[in-house]
Design a protein around this motif. Structure first.
Motif, PDB file in Angstrom:
ATOM      1  N   ILE A  63       7.043  13.609   1.525  1.00 33.91           N
ATOM      2  CA  ILE A  63       7.131  14.724   2.477  1.00 33.91           C
ATOM      3  C   ILE A  63       8.091  14.370   3.606  1.00 33.91           C
ATOM      4  O   ILE A  63       8.945  15.173   3.994  1.00 33.91           O
ATOM      5  CB  ILE A  63       5.734  15.062   3.035  1.00 33.91           C
ATOM      6  N   ARG A  64       7.951  13.142   4.121  1.00 34.90           N
ATOM      7  CA  ARG A  64       8.837  12.710   5.206  1.00 34.90           C
ATOM      8  C   ARG A  64      10.292  12.625   4.736  1.00 34.90           C
ATOM      9  O   ARG A  64      11.198  13.050   5.440  1.00 34.90           O
ATOM     10  CB  ARG A  64       8.376  11.373   5.781  1.00 34.90           C
ATOM     11  N   ARG A  65      10.502  12.097   3.550  1.00 30.69           N
ATOM     12  CA  ARG A  65      11.884  12.003   3.024  1.00 30.69           C
ATOM     13  C   ARG A  65      12.517  13.386   2.894  1.00 30.69           C
ATOM     14  O   ARG A  65      13.679  13.576   3.212  1.00 30.69           O
ATOM     15  CB  ARG A  65      11.903  11.281   1.674  1.00 30.69           C
ATOM     16  N   GLN A  66      11.753  14.344   2.416  1.00 26.69           N
ATOM     17  CA  GLN A  66      12.267  15.712   2.294  1.00 26.69           C
ATOM     18  C   GLN A  66      12.619  16.276   3.661  1.00 26.69           C
ATOM     19  O   GLN A  66      13.661  16.888   3.847  1.00 26.69           O
ATOM     20  CB  GLN A  66      11.246  16.615   1.589  1.00 26.69           C
ATOM     21  N   ARG A  67      11.743  16.057   4.641  1.00 29.78           N
ATOM     22  CA  ARG A  67      12.005  16.580   5.989  1.00 29.78           C
ATOM     23  C   ARG A  67      13.200  15.873   6.628  1.00 29.78           C
ATOM     24  O   ARG A  67      14.011  16.522   7.293  1.00 29.78           O
ATOM     25  CB  ARG A  67      10.749  16.405   6.861  1.00 29.78           C
ATOM     26  N   ILE A  68      13.347  14.577   6.413  1.00 29.45           N
ATOM     27  CA  ILE A  68      14.527  13.842   6.902  1.00 29.45           C
ATOM     28  C   ILE A  68      15.787  14.463   6.323  1.00 29.45           C
ATOM     29  O   ILE A  68      16.761  14.696   7.036  1.00 29.45           O
ATOM     30  CB  ILE A  68      14.433  12.343   6.547  1.00 29.45           C
ATOM     31  N   PHE A  69      15.769  14.748   5.031  1.00 27.84           N
ATOM     32  CA  PHE A  69      16.923  15.369   4.385  1.00 27.84           C
ATOM     33  C   PHE A  69      17.216  16.731   5.005  1.00 27.84           C
ATOM     34  O   PHE A  69      18.357  17.048   5.331  1.00 27.84           O
ATOM     35  CB  PHE A  69      16.692  15.501   2.881  1.00 27.84           C
ATOM     36  N   ALA A 111      10.022   7.881  10.797  1.00 29.64           N
ATOM     37  CA  ALA A 111      11.014   8.942  10.638  1.00 29.64           C
ATOM     38  C   ALA A 111      10.518  10.015   9.680  1.00 29.64           C
ATOM     39  O   ALA A 111       9.930   9.691   8.661  1.00 29.64           O
ATOM     40  CB  ALA A 111      12.335   8.362  10.146  1.00 29.64           C
ATOM     41  N   PRO A 112      10.727  11.254  10.066  1.00 30.03           N
ATOM     42  CA  PRO A 112      11.460  11.816  11.192  1.00 30.03           C
ATOM     43  C   PRO A 112      10.582  12.155  12.394  1.00 30.03           C
ATOM     44  O   PRO A 112      10.854  13.089  13.125  1.00 30.03           O
ATOM     45  CB  PRO A 112      12.055  13.083  10.600  1.00 30.03           C
ATOM     46  N   MET A 142       0.844  -1.174   0.000  1.00 32.09           N
ATOM     47  CA  MET A 142       0.000   0.000   0.000  1.00 32.09           C
ATOM     48  C   MET A 142       0.896   1.246   0.000  1.00 32.09           C
ATOM     49  O   MET A 142       1.762   1.390   0.861  1.00 32.09           O
ATOM     50  CB  MET A 142      -0.890  -0.047   1.243  1.00 32.09           C
ATOM     51  N   PRO A 143       0.706   2.148  -0.922  1.00 33.38           N
ATOM     52  CA  PRO A 143       1.541   3.347  -0.994  1.00 33.38           C
ATOM     53  C   PRO A 143       1.331   4.258   0.223  1.00 33.38           C
ATOM     54  O   PRO A 143       0.235   4.366   0.763  1.00 33.38           O
ATOM     55  CB  PRO A 143       1.065   4.058  -2.265  1.00 33.38           C
ATOM     56  N   ASP A 144       2.402   4.903   0.625  1.00 33.34           N
ATOM     57  CA  ASP A 144       2.364   5.841   1.744  1.00 33.34           C
ATOM     58  C   ASP A 144       2.325   7.255   1.188  1.00 33.34           C
ATOM     59  O   ASP A 144       3.321   7.733   0.638  1.00 33.34           O
ATOM     60  CB  ASP A 144       3.593   5.637   2.631  1.00 33.34           C
ATOM     61  N   PRO A 145       1.204   7.963   1.320  1.00 33.28           N
ATOM     62  CA  PRO A 145       1.096   9.310   0.746  1.00 33.28           C
ATOM     63  C   PRO A 145       2.010  10.328   1.430  1.00 33.28           C
ATOM     64  O   PRO A 145       2.240  11.401   0.880  1.00 33.28           O
ATOM     65  CB  PRO A 145      -0.374   9.676   0.927  1.00 33.28           C
ATOM     66  N   THR A 146       2.539  10.011   2.602  1.00 33.82           N
ATOM     67  CA  THR A 146       3.420  10.950   3.313  1.00 33.82           C
ATOM     68  C   THR A 146       4.899  10.707   3.029  1.00 33.82           C
ATOM     69  O   THR A 146       5.742  11.464   3.502  1.00 33.82           O
ATOM     70  CB  THR A 146       3.198  10.867   4.836  1.00 33.82           C
ATOM     71  N   GLU A 147       5.218   9.657   2.275  1.00 34.04           N
ATOM     72  CA  GLU A 147       6.622   9.272   2.109  1.00 34.04           C
ATOM     73  C   GLU A 147       7.489  10.388   1.525  1.00 34.04           C
ATOM     74  O   GLU A 147       8.561  10.690   2.052  1.00 34.04           O
ATOM     75  CB  GLU A 147       6.756   8.018   1.259  1.00 34.04           C
TER      76      GLU A 147
END
Length: 83
Positions: free
Chosen positions: A8-14, A50-51, A1-6
Motif C-alpha cells: 500500500i505504501r509503495r503504491q502511494r509513494i508511486f 515513507a510516504p 517480519m513482513p510489513d503488511p502495509t508495504e
C-alpha cells in the motif's frame, strides 16, 4: 517480519512522486502544506515510514500523520490520530 502495509505504501509513494506537485497545486488539493523548515517549526517528528511521517503538533500536542513527496519535499494532508 513482513510489513503488511508495504504494498500500500509503495503504491502511494508511486502516486505521489510520479508527478510531484508544486506547493500551489498541493495546497489546492490538500490545504495546508509545509516545507521541511516549516514542518520543524510546527511539529515534532516522532516516526517515519515513507510516504508518511508521524508528528506531534507543537501548538497543542495533537498527534497525527502527514504524507510527503520526495522532490520538492513538501508535507501535506495532516490527519489527527484519534484515541
Amino acid at each position: 517480519m513482513p510489513d503488511p502495509t508495504e504494498s500500500i505504501r509503495r503504491q502511494r509513494i508511486f502516486e505521489i512522486n510520479s508527478q510531484p506537485g508544486s506547493r500551489e497545486a498541493l495546497e489546492a488539493v490538500h490545504g495546508k502544506v509545509w516545507d521541511t523548515a516549516e514542518l520543524a517549526t510546527d511539529f515534532i517528528v516522532t516516526g517515519f515510514l515513507a510516504p508518511l511521517v508521524v508528528v506531534r503538533r507543537k501548538s497543542d500536542g495533537q498527534k497525527g500523520s502527514l504524507e510527503f513527496q520526495h522532490s520538492p519535499r513538501f508535507y501535506f494532508q495532516f490527519q489527527p490520530h484519534v484515541g
